[in-house]
Every structure is written in C-alpha cells, then in structure tokens.
Design a protein around this motif. Sequence first.
Motif, PDB file in Angstrom:
ATOM      1  N   ASN A  13      21.984   1.220  -6.141  1.00 34.62           N
ATOM      2  CA  ASN A  13      20.972   0.363  -5.731  1.00 34.62           C
ATOM      3  C   ASN A  13      19.738   0.598  -5.058  1.00 34.62           C
ATOM      4  O   ASN A  13      19.885   1.751  -4.269  1.00 34.62           O
ATOM      5  CB  ASN A  13      21.812  -0.229  -4.594  1.00 34.62           C
ATOM      6  CG  ASN A  13      22.108  -1.756  -4.666  1.00 34.62           C
ATOM      7  OD1 ASN A  13      21.587  -2.433  -5.478  1.00 34.62           O
ATOM      8  ND2 ASN A  13      23.175  -2.515  -4.152  1.00 34.62           N
ATOM      9  N   GLY A  14      18.487   0.165  -5.327  1.00 38.20           N
ATOM     10  CA  GLY A  14      17.215   0.657  -4.866  1.00 38.20           C
ATOM     11  C   GLY A  14      16.763   1.855  -5.423  1.00 38.20           C
ATOM     12  O   GLY A  14      15.807   2.186  -5.084  1.00 38.20           O
ATOM     13  N   ALA A  15      17.230   2.288  -6.599  1.00 38.49           N
ATOM     14  CA  ALA A  15      16.723   3.407  -7.455  1.00 38.49           C
ATOM     15  C   ALA A  15      15.363   3.127  -8.183  1.00 38.49           C
ATOM     16  O   ALA A  15      14.823   4.116  -8.497  1.00 38.49           O
ATOM     17  CB  ALA A  15      17.751   4.013  -8.460  1.00 38.49           C
ATOM     18  N   GLY A  16      15.164   1.902  -8.456  1.00 33.80           N
ATOM     19  CA  GLY A  16      13.978   1.433  -9.161  1.00 33.80           C
ATOM     20  C   GLY A  16      14.147   0.859 -10.585  1.00 33.80           C
ATOM     21  O   GLY A  16      13.309   0.580 -11.375  1.00 33.80           O
ATOM     22  N   LYS A  17      15.391   0.211 -10.731  1.00 32.00           N
ATOM     23  CA  LYS A  17      15.627  -0.107 -12.135  1.00 32.00           C
ATOM     24  C   LYS A  17      14.977  -1.428 -12.468  1.00 32.00           C
ATOM     25  O   LYS A  17      14.353  -1.602 -13.365  1.00 32.00           O
ATOM     26  CB  LYS A  17      17.234  -0.373 -12.429  1.00 32.00           C
ATOM     27  CG  LYS A  17      18.037   1.119 -12.160  1.00 32.00           C
ATOM     28  CD  LYS A  17      19.540   0.710 -12.134  1.00 32.00           C
ATOM     29  CE  LYS A  17      20.188  -0.367 -11.184  1.00 32.00           C
ATOM     30  NZ  LYS A  17      20.028  -0.135  -9.832  1.00 32.00           N
ATOM     31  N   SER A  18      15.256  -2.425 -11.390  1.00 29.79           N
ATOM     32  CA  SER A  18      14.374  -3.679 -11.563  1.00 29.79           C
ATOM     33  C   SER A  18      12.798  -3.495 -11.544  1.00 29.79           C
ATOM     34  O   SER A  18      12.263  -4.263 -12.254  1.00 29.79           O
ATOM     35  CB  SER A  18      15.013  -4.659 -10.289  1.00 29.79           C
ATOM     36  OG  SER A  18      16.269  -4.955 -10.459  1.00 29.79           O
ATOM     37  N   THR A  19      12.437  -2.786 -10.781  1.00 31.88           N
ATOM     38  CA  THR A  19      11.028  -2.382 -10.654  1.00 31.88           C
ATOM     39  C   THR A  19      10.574  -2.006 -12.146  1.00 31.88           C
ATOM     40  O   THR A  19       9.417  -2.411 -12.548  1.00 31.88           O
ATOM     41  CB  THR A  19      10.795  -1.458  -9.709  1.00 31.88           C
ATOM     42  OG1 THR A  19      11.127  -1.876  -8.215  1.00 31.88           O
ATOM     43  CG2 THR A  19       9.245  -0.923  -9.524  1.00 31.88           C
ATOM     44  N   THR A  20      11.277  -1.191 -12.842  1.00 32.54           N
ATOM     45  CA  THR A  20      10.849  -0.664 -14.045  1.00 32.54           C
ATOM     46  C   THR A  20      10.527  -1.968 -15.041  1.00 32.54           C
ATOM     47  O   THR A  20       9.779  -2.066 -15.727  1.00 32.54           O
ATOM     48  CB  THR A  20      11.941   0.370 -14.828  1.00 32.54           C
ATOM     49  OG1 THR A  20      11.970   1.257 -13.782  1.00 32.54           O
ATOM     50  CG2 THR A  20      11.492   0.839 -16.026  1.00 32.54           C
TER      51      THR A  20
ATOM     52  N   GLN B 182       0.847  -1.033  -0.155  1.00 32.65           N
ATOM     53  CA  GLN B 182       0.025  -0.069   0.022  1.00 32.65           C
ATOM     54  C   GLN B 182       0.940   1.295  -0.081  1.00 32.65           C
ATOM     55  O   GLN B 182       0.451   2.337  -0.493  1.00 32.65           O
ATOM     56  CB  GLN B 182      -0.999   0.009   1.327  1.00 32.65           C
ATOM     57  CG  GLN B 182      -2.114  -1.057   1.079  1.00 32.65           C
ATOM     58  CD  GLN B 182      -2.829  -1.032  -0.109  1.00 32.65           C
ATOM     59  OE1 GLN B 182      -3.377   0.009  -0.353  1.00 32.65           O
ATOM     60  NE2 GLN B 182      -2.706  -2.079  -0.671  1.00 32.65           N
ATOM     61  N   ALA B 183       2.118   1.078   0.551  1.00 34.61           N
ATOM     62  CA  ALA B 183       2.761   2.430   0.941  1.00 34.61           C
ATOM     63  C   ALA B 183       4.130   2.473   0.081  1.00 34.61           C
ATOM     64  O   ALA B 183       4.512   3.761   0.000  1.00 34.61           O
ATOM     65  CB  ALA B 183       3.050   2.298   2.288  1.00 34.61           C
ATOM     66  N   ILE B 184       4.689   1.548  -0.254  1.00 35.27           N
ATOM     67  CA  ILE B 184       5.983   1.870  -0.907  1.00 35.27           C
ATOM     68  C   ILE B 184       6.061   2.219  -2.193  1.00 35.27           C
ATOM     69  O   ILE B 184       5.935   1.475  -3.029  1.00 35.27           O
ATOM     70  CB  ILE B 184       6.873   0.428  -0.507  1.00 35.27           C
ATOM     71  CG1 ILE B 184       7.129  -0.058   0.825  1.00 35.27           C
ATOM     72  CG2 ILE B 184       8.391   0.781  -1.192  1.00 35.27           C
ATOM     73  CD1 ILE B 184       7.921  -1.345   0.902  1.00 35.27           C
ATOM     74  N   GLU B 185       6.404   3.564  -2.724  1.00 33.33           N
ATOM     75  CA  GLU B 185       6.478   3.924  -3.759  1.00 33.33           C
ATOM     76  C   GLU B 185       7.676   3.639  -4.599  1.00 33.33           C
ATOM     77  O   GLU B 185       8.640   4.552  -4.109  1.00 33.33           O
ATOM     78  CB  GLU B 185       5.977   5.482  -3.879  1.00 33.33           C
ATOM     79  CG  GLU B 185       5.652   6.155  -5.432  1.00 33.33           C
ATOM     80  CD  GLU B 185       5.153   7.223  -5.348  1.00 33.33           C
ATOM     81  OE1 GLU B 185       5.867   8.430  -4.856  1.00 33.33           O
ATOM     82  OE2 GLU B 185       3.990   7.637  -5.923  1.00 33.33           O
ATOM     83  N   ALA B 186       8.072   3.028  -5.469  1.00 36.74           N
ATOM     84  CA  ALA B 186       9.255   2.556  -5.866  1.00 36.74           C
ATOM     85  C   ALA B 186       9.718   3.281  -7.023  1.00 36.74           C
ATOM     86  O   ALA B 186      10.855   3.709  -7.221  1.00 36.74           O
ATOM     87  CB  ALA B 186       9.395   0.984  -6.173  1.00 36.74           C
TER      88      ALA B 186
END
Length: 251
Positions: free
Chosen positions: A40-47, A16-20
């Motif tokens: 690391n953690g910038a959102g690359k894999s999420t993309t 609900q809360a983590i905006e990647a």
Amino acid sequence: MTAALEISGLSVLYGQAIEALDGVSITVPEGGFVALLGANGAGKSTTLKAISGLLRFENGRVARGTITYRGDDVAAMPSYQLARRGILHVREGRFVFPTMTVEENLEAALFARGSRGPALRRRDYDEVFHYFPALKARAKSQAGYLSGGEQQMLAIGRALFAQPELLMVDEASLGLAPKIAADIFSILHAINRDRRLSILVVEQNVTLALRHASHGYVLENGRVAADGPSQKLLDRDTLSRRYLGGGADVH
Ligand SMILES: Nc1ncnc2c1ncn2[C@@H]1O[C@H](COP(=O)(O)OP(=O)(O)O)[C@@H](O)[C@H]1O
Ligand SMILES: [Mg+2]
C-alpha cells in the motif's frame, strides 16, 4: 519484442512536495502481460494514473521522465485522447454506474472510443458476454445489484467494449473471494492471448498476478525495487516479506 509502453525515469509529484514516484522505468511489450506489485502506498495506482492522464485531476503531475506509447510521447496527452488511442484504465474500486443496467454501463464506454454502428456494437456485446457469461445473464439488471465480482467484471467488460489496445486494471482482486479473483485473472489472460492486446495489472496478490503475467515489477516507496520474469520473482521467497509488508496475500 517491441514495446507498446515505455516509461523511463518517471517521477510524479502531488501538489508541490509529495513525491509519489521517483525514477520509475517500466516496459510493457506489445501483446505482453505485466504485473505491477507492491505494498500500500508504493505508487502503483499513481503509475497507472500517470499513464492514463488522470493525475491532473488529483493535482498530480509528471515532474521528470517520459511515457512513450508506440513511439509517441503521451505524457501530456489528455485521457480522452489516450482512450481513443486504446489506452484504457480500469480504476481501483470497480467503478460502475449503479442505477444503470449492465448493458447501459457497457454503452457508456462508447464515449471513450466514439460511437459504432449497430452491427459492430452487437459484436462488441457478444465479445464481452463471451468472456463474462455471468454478465449476459444480468444484462438488464442494475449494476448496483450485482455482486462485487460481477461489478469488477463489468468494469473490465466496459473497458473491453471500448476496444483497448493497452488495458490497465488496478487491484482487480481486491475484496473478492479467491475463486472469483482467480476467474477474473484467467479471463484477463484469455483476453490477452486471444486479442493480443497488452495488459498491465496492479495487484497486491503477488502469486495470482505472477501466475498470469510474464513479467513483474515491484514498487517500493515510489521506486522499482525488483523486476524480472514472473517465475524468477516467484522463486524469490523473500519477495513478499521484503517488499510487500507481509500482509499481502501470497497464496
Ligand atoms: N491524490 C493524492 N494526493 C496526494 N498524495 C497522494 C495522492 N494519491 C496518492 N498519494 C500518495 O502517493 C503515494 C503513492 O500512492 P498510490 O499510488 O495510491 O499507491 P498504491 O496504489 O501503491 O497503494 C502514497 O504516499 C500516497 O499517499
Ligand atoms: Mg492503489
């Protein structure tokens, strides 16, 4: 140049809360080679997961924005359908089936694109072995016994076996010797050139990625902090220090 993939204003939430991701816009031209960079953690894999439909398996979802592939909205499309359309995602971590042989791992890709007749299949093997001759020598070996570089080649080779039109590779060079990492990028470049497929790579090795990609995007805390032609990004010597946490390999 027409766009193969167009991401516009993409925001992604886990739970609900983590905006990647927060308003990310990225274009991959038809036949283009684009690098997605960032710490690391910038959102690359999420993309990449948002594009290939894997978010839902991690309780993630697209909260805002659009993902368009060759003019169609694909944001809600399940990953098997995306694979049928030629969107193939080589996940981080060189995921291979360790107890299966190299050939069997390649065969497994047929689940992604549907079965093919023996003649076509022979051609597919030849193509993968043409780009990755190291795999030919190991065709009957169990994947678990391959070196890290060979396993990465197999993971990419398997995606190639599935006839990609947009190939996405997450952290291809991670943990590999520089020479092997450079070889893998040269092969990706050759595949991009010969087959005119579109490539989107995620990388922490900025210079290696930008040497081969024509355009780069730098993600920082889920937003695009910089983007431009590779040469321009390479010329900005502050790039790695400012956006990549200093720990990134810039050689
Ligand atoms: N499955 C998940 N559940 C919750 N948060 C996640 C998940 N995957 C990634 N995140 C968070 O999303 C952000 C972006 O992660 P990620 O896309 O993996 O970054 P990168 O690939 O650039 O290292 C990070 O803050 C990370 O902690
Ligand atoms: Mg990642």
